[in-house]
Design an enzyme around this catalytic site. Structure first.
Site, mmCIF file in Angstrom:
data_model
loop_
_atom_site.group_PDB
_atom_site.id
_atom_site.type_symbol
_atom_site.label_atom_id
_atom_site.label_comp_id
_atom_site.label_asym_id
_atom_site.label_seq_id
_atom_site.Cartn_x
_atom_site.Cartn_y
_atom_site.Cartn_z
ATOM 1 N N CYS A 96 46.694 46.614 43.715
ATOM 2 C CA CYS A 96 45.419 46.788 43.016
ATOM 3 C C CYS A 96 44.601 47.931 43.626
ATOM 4 C CB CYS A 96 44.649 45.467 43.099
ATOM 5 S SG CYS A 96 42.910 45.620 42.660
ATOM 6 N N TRP A 117 46.868 35.334 40.302
ATOM 7 C CA TRP A 117 47.401 35.770 41.604
ATOM 8 C C TRP A 117 47.881 34.579 42.409
ATOM 9 C CZ3 TRP A 117 48.233 40.723 41.837
ATOM 10 C CH2 TRP A 117 47.337 41.660 41.285
ATOM 11 N N ARG A 160 36.807 35.689 36.035
ATOM 12 C CA ARG A 160 38.176 36.107 36.293
ATOM 13 C C ARG A 160 38.452 35.925 37.776
ATOM 14 N NH1 ARG A 160 37.334 41.874 35.278
ATOM 15 N NH2 ARG A 160 39.346 42.082 36.279
ATOM 16 N N VAL A 161 39.702 35.721 38.091
ATOM 17 C CA VAL A 161 40.093 35.553 39.495
ATOM 18 C C VAL A 161 40.714 36.868 39.948
ATOM 19 C CG1 VAL A 161 41.612 34.290 41.048
ATOM 20 C CG2 VAL A 161 40.311 33.077 39.292
ATOM 21 N N GLU A 170 33.415 42.435 44.881
ATOM 22 C CA GLU A 170 33.260 43.746 44.227
ATOM 23 C C GLU A 170 33.662 44.829 45.221
ATOM 24 O OE1 GLU A 170 32.570 44.713 41.105
ATOM 25 O OE2 GLU A 170 32.864 46.715 41.935
ATOM 26 N N SER A 171 34.705 45.558 44.893
ATOM 27 C CA SER A 171 35.317 46.455 45.885
ATOM 28 C C SER A 171 34.376 47.519 46.442
ATOM 29 C CB SER A 171 36.540 47.141 45.274
ATOM 30 O OG SER A 171 36.176 47.904 44.144
ATOM 31 N N TYR A 207 42.488 52.396 32.986
ATOM 32 C CA TYR A 207 42.608 51.062 32.352
ATOM 33 C C TYR A 207 42.146 51.117 30.899
ATOM 34 C CZ TYR A 207 43.676 48.895 36.816
ATOM 35 O OH TYR A 207 44.287 48.541 37.973
HETATM 36 N N1 LIG Z 1 35.172 44.986 39.860
HETATM 37 C C1 LIG Z 1 36.239 44.526 40.605
HETATM 38 C C2 LIG Z 1 37.522 44.633 39.797
HETATM 39 C C3 LIG Z 1 38.690 44.029 40.519
HETATM 40 C C4 LIG Z 1 39.875 43.821 39.569
HETATM 41 O O1 LIG Z 1 39.742 43.931 38.334
HETATM 42 N N2 LIG Z 1 41.049 43.494 40.149
HETATM 43 C C5 LIG Z 1 42.214 43.232 39.322
HETATM 44 C C6 LIG Z 1 43.478 43.730 39.975
HETATM 45 S S1 LIG Z 1 43.652 45.470 39.913
HETATM 46 C C7 LIG Z 1 42.408 41.747 39.174
HETATM 47 O O2 LIG Z 1 42.410 41.024 40.158
HETATM 48 N N3 LIG Z 1 42.603 41.297 37.927
HETATM 49 C C8 LIG Z 1 42.892 39.932 37.620
HETATM 50 C C9 LIG Z 1 42.268 39.494 36.319
HETATM 51 O O3 LIG Z 1 41.492 40.281 35.742
HETATM 52 O O4 LIG Z 1 42.526 38.386 35.886
HETATM 53 C C10 LIG Z 1 36.300 45.344 41.879
HETATM 54 O O5 LIG Z 1 36.157 46.583 41.845
HETATM 55 O O6 LIG Z 1 36.479 44.725 42.926
#
Ligand SMILES: N[C@@H](CCC(=O)N[C@@H](CS)C(=O)NCC(=O)O)C(=O)O
Length: 335
Positions: free
Chosen positions: A57, A90, A124-125, A142-143, A189
Site C-alpha cells: 500500500c 486485510w 473501511r478497514v 491517515e498516512s 486510483y
Molecule cells: N486515507 C488513507 C487511505 C489508506 C488506504 O486507502 N489504504 C488502502 C490500501 S492501499 C486500504 O487499506 N484499503 C482497504 C479498503 O479500502 O477496504 C491514508 O492515506 O492513510
C-alpha cells in the site's frame, strides 16, 4: 467490496464508484495525535506505539519510509499484513514471506483491531494504522498525519539531523503534499477504479499534466521543495515507485512510464538510493496485491511479469544543490 458497519463486517456495503462512475475515497476515521507535550493524551514514547502496514500500500509505505529515515525502527514496532486482500479484508499470514503475525494482539484480521478500538465502528478497514499499546486503541489511520507525527513528535528517539518538515519549507511542503494528492497519489486510483470513460479520461489528464509539470520543476531542483529532502518527497516516492510496475498496466495509466521521464526517473532513483529507503520496497508484495486483489479490474488475477526496473542505477542528481541529511548518509555507510 467490504467494510465495517456498526462494528459488523459487511461484504455488501461499500461502493467505490459514485453515480457518474468516478472513484470516491472515504474519509479516514481515527484522527488523534501523538504530541510531544506533557498534557497530551498520546505522548511520544519508545515501545508504546505500533504500526500496522502492508508493503503493497502506497499510503502505509509512506509511514515505513518515514520510520526508516528517522531511525525509529527500535522505537516503533511493525506488523505486516498479507498483500492479498479478499472478502475478509486485510489479514495476517505470518507464514508468507515478508508478512508477520499481529505482534500486539495476535488477531487474524485487521478488522478485529478496528472493532477493538471502536466496537461500533462504521468505516473501511485500511492500512496504515498507528496503534497505542498503552490505551489499546487506534491513534490515527491517515498516512499523511502518521508521517507528520513520526517526523515531528519523536525527536527524543529519532536520528538527529533528519527533519523532513524543516522551518522555512513548511508552507511549501504542505502545499505540495496537498497538490500532488488528487492528481497523482489518488489520481492513479481515480484512473484505475473509474467505471466510465469520462472520469477515467479526467483522471488521466490530471495525472499526466501533473507528472509533466513536476518533471520540468525537477530539472533544476533536487527535491520537490528545493534542496531539502522533505515529507513531500516521501509522499511522491511511494506512488512513483509503484507506477511502472502496477499503475501503468493494471490501472491503465499508460500514457508514459516514469522511466521515460528525463527528471522524474533519476529523481525516483535518487530517493530509492537514499539510505534506508530501498529496504522498505517489496515489489513482490506490491505486484501480488494489485494484480490479485481487484477482481473487477483483473478477474483472472494474473500477475504481469515485467518490467525489470533498475532503481539502483546511478543518477546525476548529486550535481544539483542539496542532498540527504548527513546523519542519514553516515548511517547508510555503516549498514
Ligand atoms: N486515507 C488513507 C487511505 C489508506 C488506504 O486507502 N489504504 C488502502 C490500501 S492501499 C486500504 O487499506 N484499503 C482497504 C479498503 O479500502 O477496504 C491514508 O492515506 O492513510
Amino acid at each position: 467490496m467490504n467494510q465495517l458497519v456498526d462494528g459488523d463486517w459487511r461484504t455488501d456495503a461499500y461502493e467505490t464508484a459514485g453515480d457518474d462512475g468516478s472513484f470516491e475515497r472515504q474519509e479516514t476515521t481515527f484522527r488523534d495525535w501523538i504530541r510531544d507535550d506533557p498534557d497530551a493524551a498520546f505522548q511520544p514514547e519508545a515501545g508504546r506505539y505500533h504500526l500496522y502496514v502492508s508493503y503493497a500500500c502506497p499510503w502505509a509505505h509512506r509511514t515505513l519510509v518515514m520510520r526508516a529515515l528517522k531511525g525509529l525502527e527500535d522505537a516503533i514496532t511493525v506488523s505486516v499484513v498479507d498483500p492479498y486482500r479478499d472478502e475478509d479484508g486485510w489479514q495476517f499470514s505470518p507464514e508468507k514471506d515478508g508478512c508477520t503475525r499481529d505482534r500486539v494482539h495476535d488477531a487474524d484480521y485487521l478488522r478485529e483491531l478496528y472493532v477493538r478500538a471502536d466496537p461500533d465502528a462504521t468505516c473501511r478497514v485500511t492500512v496504515p494504522v498507528l496503534w497505542d499499546t498503552e490505551t489499546d486503541t487506534i491513534v490515527n489511520n491517515e498516512s499523511a498525519e502518521i508521517m507528520r507525527m513520526l517526523d515531528t513528535e519523536f525527536d527524543e528517539y529519532a536520528r538527529r539531523d533528519v527533519d523532513l518538515y524543516p522551518e522555512g519549507y513548511r508552507e511549501d511542503v504542505d502545499r505540495i503534499i496537498d497538490g500532488i494528492y488528487e492528481p497523482i497519489n489518488n489520481g492513479v486510483y481515480r484512473a484505475g477504479f473509474a467505471t466510465e470513460q469520462e472520469p477515467y479520461d479526467e483522471a488521466i489528464d490530471d495525472l499526466f499534466s501533473a507528472l509533466d509539470r513536476w518533471d520540468e520543476v525537477l530539472a533544476d531542483r533536487r527535491y520537490l521543495a528545493g534542496d531539502r529532502l522533505t515529507e513531500a518527497d516521501v509522499a511522491m516516492f511511494t506512488t512513483l515507485v509503484r507506477f511502472d510496475t502496477v499503475y501503468h498496466t493494471h490501472f491503465m495509466c499508460n500514457v508514459q512510464y516514469i522511466r521515460e521521464y528525463d527528471n522524474l526517473w533519476p529523481y525516483l532513483r535518487d530517493l530509492y538510493r537514499t539510505p534506508g529507503v530501498a529496504d522498505t520496497v517489496r515489489m513482490d508484495h506490491i505486484k501480488e496485491h494489485y494484480y490479485t486483489t481487484h477482481p473487477d479490474v483483473n478477474p483472472h488475477r494474473i500477475v504481469a511479469r515485467g518490467p525489470d526496473l533498475e532503481f539502483d542505477a546511478p543518477h546525476d542528481r548529486d550535481a544539483l544543490p542539496g542532498g540527504p541529511p548527513s546523519d542519514l548518509v553516515s548511517a547508510g555507510a555503516e549498514r
